[in-house]
Design an enzyme around this catalytic site. Structure first.
Site, PDB file in Angstrom:
ATOM      1  N   ASP A 264      69.135-110.011 -36.958  1.00 15.74           N
ATOM      2  CA  ASP A 264      67.876-110.658 -36.631  1.00 15.74           C
ATOM      3  C   ASP A 264      67.964-111.067 -35.161  1.00 15.74           C
ATOM      4  O   ASP A 264      69.046-111.148 -34.583  1.00 15.74           O
ATOM      5  CB  ASP A 264      67.591-111.859 -37.538  1.00 15.74           C
ATOM      6  CG  ASP A 264      66.096-112.209 -37.528  1.00 15.74           C
ATOM      7  OD1 ASP A 264      65.377-111.775 -36.600  1.00 15.74           O
ATOM      8  OD2 ASP A 264      65.644-112.932 -38.436  1.00 15.74           O
TER       9      ASP A 264
HETATM   10  C1  BGC Z   1      62.345-112.859 -37.223  1.00 15.26           C
HETATM   11  C2  BGC Z   1      62.355-111.414 -37.675  1.00 15.26           C
HETATM   12  C3  BGC Z   1      61.642-110.569 -36.675  1.00 15.26           C
HETATM   13  C4  BGC Z   1      62.307-110.724 -35.328  1.00 15.26           C
HETATM   14  C5  BGC Z   1      61.698-109.890 -34.225  1.00 15.26           C
HETATM   15  C6  BGC Z   1      62.847-112.994 -35.801  1.00 15.26           C
HETATM   16  O1  BGC Z   1      62.625-114.263 -35.328  1.00 15.26           O
HETATM   17  O2  BGC Z   1      63.127-113.633 -38.090  1.00 15.26           O
HETATM   18  O3  BGC Z   1      61.775-111.308 -38.942  1.00 15.26           O
HETATM   19  O4  BGC Z   1      61.623-109.239 -37.104  1.00 15.26           O
HETATM   20  O5  BGC Z   1      62.222-112.082 -34.936  1.00 15.26           O
HETATM   21  O6  BGC Z   1      60.467-110.346 -33.869  1.00 15.26           O
END
Ligand code: BGC
Length: 735
Positions: A264
């Site tokens: 993530d």
């Molecule tokens: C989120 C993800 C997301 C990523 C990219 C993170 O903060 O938890 O679900 O895909 O950001 O935007």
């Protein structure tokens, strides 16, 4: 002669022989494994190391020397999020100029109980991704709704692992069918935003296996998912992004995952342990990490100590040289990434760019229709006393639209899943359009949405609303949340509607007994303060760009509601679990999450899991199970007849729950093991068939550390909701 030499040279340079490319990796006729191996062999150490980190916010590194494209990512899961795209700003928070179709949020899709519809949605999202130059979508979200207050419940498919698994598998299969890489997320036990970046979740193995992991497992074993995103939190002491138990043991060795894991965004905490645990691509790229460090410091519940850029080339190189990261480990990660680049067709599409889609195909009439159909099927009719709905233009001449969500379509929840559609249809417009010439529609704000700009004093707004309601035949109050109040990075503070809305409903209901409440939320809300005073309640979730049309479709009965709750609506937070603001959380309830908890403790919910009314009625009959005494390895076939006994066409979601009568460990009172949505004309009946296999019967036995289906009797409960069981049967499993 000169011509032949020139031709041969040209062919060699292009890597092509008479029968196609001579470089195996360029030859689409060769097996993916061979192509990946060949390409791997050609890479320099630096090129390999670069593949392990992102390039900017939403891209991996390509291999420019060989013309191997980067993996271009876009957030999902409910439509393409367009930041960091060509023509769109590259930084979060900046205004967006590129559009995509906004579908209803995940929990709304969960409420359709219609995996085919989820597949259609995912197909469109994938096609739009390709049009927008993306080949990986960061979704679906399959985390379980453990607490009704999780700010991100709206992204997932609810509280049940079976329902969530079916939806996830449908999404993934359809997206991969289009050659776009889905990313099942967030692995694992990411069930609250409070301290999401640092919290250590202690969860026992049985709860992991039975509740939190099944949708990931199905994604791997059934859908063969190409990519998994690890979560921010720690799981049983180890960061999810460097958790060998989760990534190498469970995901790869046990389930056979062959794709790659992305972290993530800004969730890595080391170099060696991360790579050695089997995490393949650190996102985002090292160049944008410094900005994210500040971000992590500054938001409440962020991670002030966060660094990042751990898988940057020089850091990896140092550990490679020292032997902490072996060549084998590095090659395995690279191989996994390359394999998906081949299997998804990304490399071949880049080798023959003329075959790539060129015509912009975003926001077509078909896509709009699908967004509307999805919202139609997702809306849940929670209460309908006196058949107040559907609206009857013969009886109802004047309608008051009231509330902060009438003139505002709450498209989605907040955070990374937000989609920027070309247009967004407001409920008030949907109703005006449908009522034109038949009903007189008027509007009063009634209460300002918490956190939004106040246009008049609260008492004035309330008085305007009640005056209007009093002189109208019927009032519809549009309440619920905004994306600012329900979304990523913060949990909801309570089960209650935002400030002023409970009072508004009560006051309007007092002024007009024909009051209907329409809720926008991504998670359960407390209805107890007013539900007895209003005859009609509709849960419309965050319905995507076509929300206003879909709400009108349901209110006027052009579409018969068929949505069913994928989450239990508690009467009070005392009956459920709240996010915990502590560095470490223990999931003490184990497997008893959602309706499993309500059943075990015998708590009456406000609205049960699986609940949802229709404008018609359905009768269940003739439940048969064959064989009634299966042996291990056999399946039980279930037949049940469902009849539409009302006067309108409609759809019913037939739900099948199992109860293990006697077991060596405590098991839930019931567990969803099958469902099917059937569309029936008035008077029509259909025999619904489902099969229950051994996996429907088993549980995770912590003593033997494996799944077990114990011989003995199982009750089969077939019904219209988890608390509206219409038929019961039984079978006995033999050795
Ligand atoms: C989120 C993800 C997301 C990523 C990219 C993170 O903060 O938890 O679900 O895909 O950001 O935007």
């Amino acid at each position: 002669m000169r011509f032949i030499i020139l031709t041969l040279t040209a062919l060699l340079l292009a890597g092509c022989g008479k029968n196609g490319p001579t470089e195996p990796w360029k030859n689409p006729k060769m097996a993916v494994e061979k192509r990946a191996e060949d390409l791997l062999r050609r890479l320099t150490l630096e090129e390999k190391l670069d593949l392990l980190s992102g390039d900017g916010f939403m891209s991996s590194h390509g291999i420019p020397r060989l013309g191997v494209p980067a993996i271009r990512m876009a957030d999902g899961p409910v439509g393409i999020r367009t930041w960091a795209m060509p023509g769109a700003p590259d930084k979060p928070g900046e205004p967006q100029t590129v559009h995509a179709t906004a579908f209803p949020v995940g929990i709304a899709m969960g409420a359709t109980w219609n995996p085919d519809l989820v597949a259609q949605e995912a197909r469109v999202i994938a096609q739009e991704a390709l049009v927008l130059g993306r080949n990986q979508v960061l979704g679906p979200t399959v985390n379980i709704a453990r607490t009704p207050l999780w700010g991100r419940n709206f992204e997932g498919y609810g509280e049940d692992p079976w329902l969530t698994s079916r939806m996830g598998v449908a999404y993934i299969g359809a997206m991969q069918g289009e050659g776009v890489i889905p990313t099942v997320k967030h692995f694992a036990v990411n069930n609250q935003e409070t301290r999401r970046n640092t919290v250590n979740v202690k969860v026992d193995q049985r709860a992991l296996e039975e509740i939190y992991l099944p949708a990931f497992r199905a994604a791997v074993e059934e859908a063969g998912v190409w990519s998994v995103m690890s979560s921010y939190n720690k799981v049983n002491g180890a960061w999810a992004a460097e958790n060998p138990e989760l990534l190498n043991e469970i995901l790869r060795k046990r389930w056979g995952f062959k794709g790659y894991v992305v972290s993530d965004w800004a969730s890595t905490h080391s170099t060696g342990p991360t790579v050695n645990a089997g995490m393949d691509i650190e996102m985002p790229g090292p160049t944008v990490m410094p900005g994210l460090k500040d971000f992590m410091k500054n938001f409440p519940g962020g991670n002030p100590g966060f660094d990042g850029g751990y898988l940057e080339r020089s850091k990896l190189k140092a550990l490679f040289d020292s032997g902490e990261i072996s060549k084998q480990t590095l090659d395995e990660s690279v191989r996994r990434i390359l394999r998906i680049l081949f299997i998804s067709g990304i490399i071949d599409r880049s080798l023959t760019p003329d075959k790539a889609p060129t015509k912009p195909e975003v926001d077509t009439p078909e896509q709009r229709l699908l967004a509307r159909k999805a919202a139609d099927q997702s809306i849940v009719l929670l209460k309908n006393d006196r058949n107040i709905l559907p609206l009857d233009p013969q009886k109802v001449r004047t309608v008051a639209l009231i509330g902060p969500n009438a003139e505002f379509n709450r498209v989605g929840g907040g955070g990374s899943s937000a989609v920027n559609p070309e247009y967004s249809w407001k409920p008030a417009d949907g109703i005006r359009e449908r009522a034109a010439g038949k009903m007189q529609i008027s509007y009063a704000l009634g209460a300002t949405m918490e956190g939004e700009k106040e246009t008049a004093p609260a008492a004035t707004l309330l008085k305007e609303a009640t005056d209007l309601a009093a002189k109208s035949d019927l009032a519809i109050v549009f309440v619920g949340f905004s994306a600012a109040l329900e979304g990523e990075m913060a949990d909801r503070k309570s089960l209650s509607l935002p400030a002023g809305q409970d009072d508004l409903i009560q006051a309007v209901a007092h002024a007009n007994k024909n009051t209907i409440v329409v809720i926008n939320s991504g998670s359960p809300v407390d209805v107890t303060k007013w539900v007895a005073q209003v005859p009609g309640v509709v849960e419309a979730w965050f319905p995507g760009q076509e929300g206003g049309h879909a709400i009108a479709d349901i209110l006027f009965g052009d579409v018969n509601p068929s949505g069913k709750l994928p989450v239990t609506f508690p009467k009070s937070m005392a009956d459920s679990f709240a996010p915990i603001d502590a560095p470490e959380i223990e999931y003490k309830e184990g497997i008893f999450v959602g309706y499993r908890h309500f059943d075990k403790k015998n708590i009456e919910p406000a609205f049960a899991f699986g609940h949802g009314l229709s404008y018609t009625t359905f009768e269940y009959s003739n439940l048969t199970l064959t064989p009634v005494s299966p042996r291990y390895g056999q399946t039980v076939t279930l037949l049940v007849t469902v009849k539409n006994t009302g006067t309108r066409a409609g759809a019913e979601v037939v739900q099948v729950y199992l109860h293990d009568v006697k077991s060596s460990v405590e098991r839930p009172v019931k567990e969803l093991k099958g469902f099917q949505r059937v569309e029936l004309k008035p008077g029509e009946s259909q025999v619904v068939t489902m099969t229950l296999d051994r996996r429907s019967m088993w549980f995770y036995d912590p003593l033997v550390k494996d799944w077990a289906a114990e011989p003995g009797e199982f009750d089969v409960l077939v019904g219209s909701s988890s608390r509206d069981i219409r038929l019961k049967g039984q079978f006995a499993l033999y050795e």
